[in-house]
Design a protein around this motif. Sequence first.
Motif, PDB file in Angstrom:
ATOM      1  N   PHE A 134       0.914  -1.184   0.030  1.00  0.00           N
ATOM      2  CA  PHE A 134      -0.055   0.007   0.184  1.00  0.00           C
ATOM      3  C   PHE A 134       0.979   1.295   0.151  1.00  0.00           C
ATOM      4  O   PHE A 134       2.142   1.091   0.355  1.00  0.00           O
ATOM      5  N   GLU A 135       0.341   2.334  -0.167  1.00  0.00           N
ATOM      6  CA  GLU A 135       1.036   3.611  -0.171  1.00  0.00           C
ATOM      7  C   GLU A 135       1.728   4.113   1.178  1.00  0.00           C
ATOM      8  O   GLU A 135       2.282   4.835   1.302  1.00  0.00           O
ATOM      9  N   ASP A 136       0.778   3.601   2.116  1.00  0.00           N
ATOM     10  CA  ASP A 136       1.306   3.860   3.522  1.00  0.00           C
ATOM     11  C   ASP A 136       1.660   2.797   4.205  1.00  0.00           C
ATOM     12  O   ASP A 136       1.823   2.916   5.448  1.00  0.00           O
ATOM     13  N   GLY A 137       2.171   1.592   3.555  1.00  0.00           N
ATOM     14  CA  GLY A 137       2.612   0.546   4.479  1.00  0.00           C
ATOM     15  C   GLY A 137       2.480  -0.761   3.833  1.00  0.00           C
ATOM     16  O   GLY A 137       2.051  -0.930   2.506  1.00  0.00           O
ATOM     17  N   THR A 138       2.534  -1.889   4.204  1.00  0.00           N
ATOM     18  CA  THR A 138       2.284  -3.136   3.975  1.00  0.00           C
ATOM     19  C   THR A 138       1.090  -4.111   4.593  1.00  0.00           C
ATOM     20  O   THR A 138       0.994  -3.817   5.807  1.00  0.00           O
ATOM     21  N   GLY A 139       0.965  -5.122   3.808  1.00  0.00           N
ATOM     22  CA  GLY A 139       0.105  -5.861   4.651  1.00  0.00           C
ATOM     23  C   GLY A 139       0.465  -6.663   5.912  1.00  0.00           C
ATOM     24  O   GLY A 139      -0.081  -6.960   6.994  1.00  0.00           O
ATOM     25  N   LEU A 140       1.882  -6.640   5.885  1.00  0.00           N
ATOM     26  CA  LEU A 140       2.463  -7.231   6.983  1.00  0.00           C
ATOM     27  C   LEU A 140       2.435  -6.298   8.291  1.00  0.00           C
ATOM     28  O   LEU A 140       2.199  -6.407   9.587  1.00  0.00           O
ATOM     29  N   ASP A 141       2.415  -4.850   8.030  1.00  0.00           N
ATOM     30  CA  ASP A 141       2.300  -3.856   8.982  1.00  0.00           C
ATOM     31  C   ASP A 141       0.934  -4.051   9.673  1.00  0.00           C
ATOM     32  O   ASP A 141       0.721  -3.830  10.850  1.00  0.00           O
ATOM     33  N   LEU A 142      -0.035  -4.248   8.799  1.00  0.00           N
ATOM     34  CA  LEU A 142      -1.360  -4.179   9.122  1.00  0.00           C
ATOM     35  C   LEU A 142      -1.589  -5.557  10.235  1.00  0.00           C
ATOM     36  O   LEU A 142      -2.334  -5.616  11.101  1.00  0.00           O
ATOM     37  N   LEU A 143      -1.041  -6.564   9.633  1.00  0.00           N
ATOM     38  CA  LEU A 143      -1.146  -7.966  10.362  1.00  0.00           C
ATOM     39  C   LEU A 143      -0.504  -7.919  11.674  1.00  0.00           C
ATOM     40  O   LEU A 143      -1.063  -8.186  12.633  1.00  0.00           O
ATOM     41  N   LYS A 144       0.704  -7.250  11.975  1.00  0.00           N
ATOM     42  CA  LYS A 144       1.257  -6.939  13.141  1.00  0.00           C
ATOM     43  C   LYS A 144       0.463  -6.174  14.030  1.00  0.00           C
ATOM     44  O   LYS A 144       0.248  -6.500  15.420  1.00  0.00           O
ATOM     45  N   LYS A 145       0.084  -4.922  13.541  1.00  0.00           N
ATOM     46  CA  LYS A 145      -1.025  -4.307  14.384  1.00  0.00           C
ATOM     47  C   LYS A 145      -2.222  -5.077  14.725  1.00  0.00           C
ATOM     48  O   LYS A 145      -2.696  -4.879  15.985  1.00  0.00           O
ATOM     49  N   ILE A 146      -2.692  -5.952  14.200  1.00  0.00           N
ATOM     50  CA  ILE A 146      -3.935  -6.641  14.612  1.00  0.00           C
ATOM     51  C   ILE A 146      -3.558  -7.724  15.604  1.00  0.00           C
ATOM     52  O   ILE A 146      -4.173  -7.707  16.867  1.00  0.00           O
ATOM     53  N   LYS A 147      -2.276  -8.203  15.350  1.00  0.00           N
ATOM     54  CA  LYS A 147      -2.002  -9.511  16.293  1.00  0.00           C
ATOM     55  C   LYS A 147      -1.528  -8.816  17.735  1.00  0.00           C
ATOM     56  O   LYS A 147      -1.510  -9.521  18.564  1.00  0.00           O
ATOM     57  N   GLN A 148      -0.974  -7.671  17.763  1.00  0.00           N
ATOM     58  CA  GLN A 148      -0.712  -7.098  18.719  1.00  0.00           C
ATOM     59  C   GLN A 148      -1.575  -6.183  19.632  1.00  0.00           C
ATOM     60  O   GLN A 148      -1.177  -5.450  20.766  1.00  0.00           O
ATOM     61  N   ASP A 149      -2.556  -6.292  19.134  1.00  0.00           N
ATOM     62  CA  ASP A 149      -3.879  -5.500  19.661  1.00  0.00           C
ATOM     63  C   ASP A 149      -4.747  -6.725  20.513  1.00  0.00           C
ATOM     64  O   ASP A 149      -5.349  -7.245  19.850  1.00  0.00           O
ATOM     65  N   LYS A 150      -4.795  -6.513  21.730  1.00  0.00           N
ATOM     66  CA  LYS A 150      -5.429  -7.372  22.432  1.00  0.00           C
ATOM     67  C   LYS A 150      -7.016  -7.690  22.132  1.00  0.00           C
ATOM     68  O   LYS A 150      -7.618  -8.707  22.083  1.00  0.00           O
ATOM     69  N   GLU A 151      -7.616  -6.638  21.630  1.00  0.00           N
ATOM     70  CA  GLU A 151      -8.972  -6.622  21.132  1.00  0.00           C
ATOM     71  C   GLU A 151      -9.226  -7.256  19.886  1.00  0.00           C
ATOM     72  O   GLU A 151     -10.415  -7.744  19.526  1.00  0.00           O
ATOM     73  N   LEU A 152      -8.191  -7.197  19.024  1.00  0.00           N
ATOM     74  CA  LEU A 152      -8.190  -7.589  17.790  1.00  0.00           C
ATOM     75  C   LEU A 152      -7.561  -8.856  17.224  1.00  0.00           C
ATOM     76  O   LEU A 152      -7.604  -9.345  16.342  1.00  0.00           O
ATOM     77  N   ALA A 153      -6.601  -9.355  18.285  1.00  0.00           N
ATOM     78  CA  ALA A 153      -5.627 -10.299  17.931  1.00  0.00           C
ATOM     79  C   ALA A 153      -6.369 -11.581  17.428  1.00  0.00           C
ATOM     80  O   ALA A 153      -5.872 -12.018  16.610  1.00  0.00           O
ATOM     81  N   ALA A 154      -7.536 -12.068  17.722  1.00  0.00           N
ATOM     82  CA  ALA A 154      -8.281 -13.158  17.503  1.00  0.00           C
ATOM     83  C   ALA A 154      -8.566 -13.239  15.976  1.00  0.00           C
ATOM     84  O   ALA A 154      -9.460 -14.080  15.423  1.00  0.00           O
TER      85      ALA A 154
END
Length: 266
Positions: free
Chosen positions: A63-83
Amino acid sequence: MDKLSLSDLSILLVEPSDTQRKIITSLLLKENIDSVDAVSTVGEAAAALKNHPTDLVVSAMYFEDGTGLDLLKKIKQDKELAATPFMLVSSENRLSKLEEFKQAGVAAILPKPFEPLHLSRALNASLDLINTDELDLDLFDVHEVRVLLVDDSRLARNHIRRVLEGMGLRKIKEAENGAEALTYIKDHQFDLVVTDYNMPEMDGRELSEFIRFNPETTHIPIIMVTSEAADSAHMTNIQQTGVNALCDKPFEPTEVRAMLAALLSE
């Protein structure tokens, strides 16, 4: 809690190309998925995840502002979203790039372009992560099965742990590599070892050899989790160490369930 079906899923589609968003949305509709919200950047996806409940994220890689890996790590490191399961859709074929997603806990990886059959399998694998279903074992109370989970990636361990817990396994001890796992094996009893292959200090092959050739632990079933090709030289060597089952990354619940049912019934 009632199980979700594909038609119940609420999907966040993250794709920078307007054409690709339309194509993927139309294919999702053919799978009877009506609730699809589409965004085009990592920032928009992060905001959408905070504001709206989502059952599954389907994302491109760049993406123009990052990568899917950035998004995946954001999700997995957020307790509310990790699952929340994360499905990658990308034309990227470099193994090193795909390996990063596998280590971070991706639920499924789809190539571009993909066949409807591949999409259906990936959706069902993601659905299996959402719909937990305890194993019914003849020889064990599934809640009492003692598992040693070994992987140097914390995100990968978190993903595997969620899959195992969804099947009713509660007594899970974690180690970051084979060397640390050995210290636990010497002091604790385990009914199952689930280990990664590639790890620093002591890899999964060396750990498996110790377990299999030590009289006190030789009976413990071992599942090896790896991204290696099944016909590679490494896998041939691993199978010779007495590993009971090989499991691919992503760690798919249906495949793992069948392995556990077989190994814990022997």
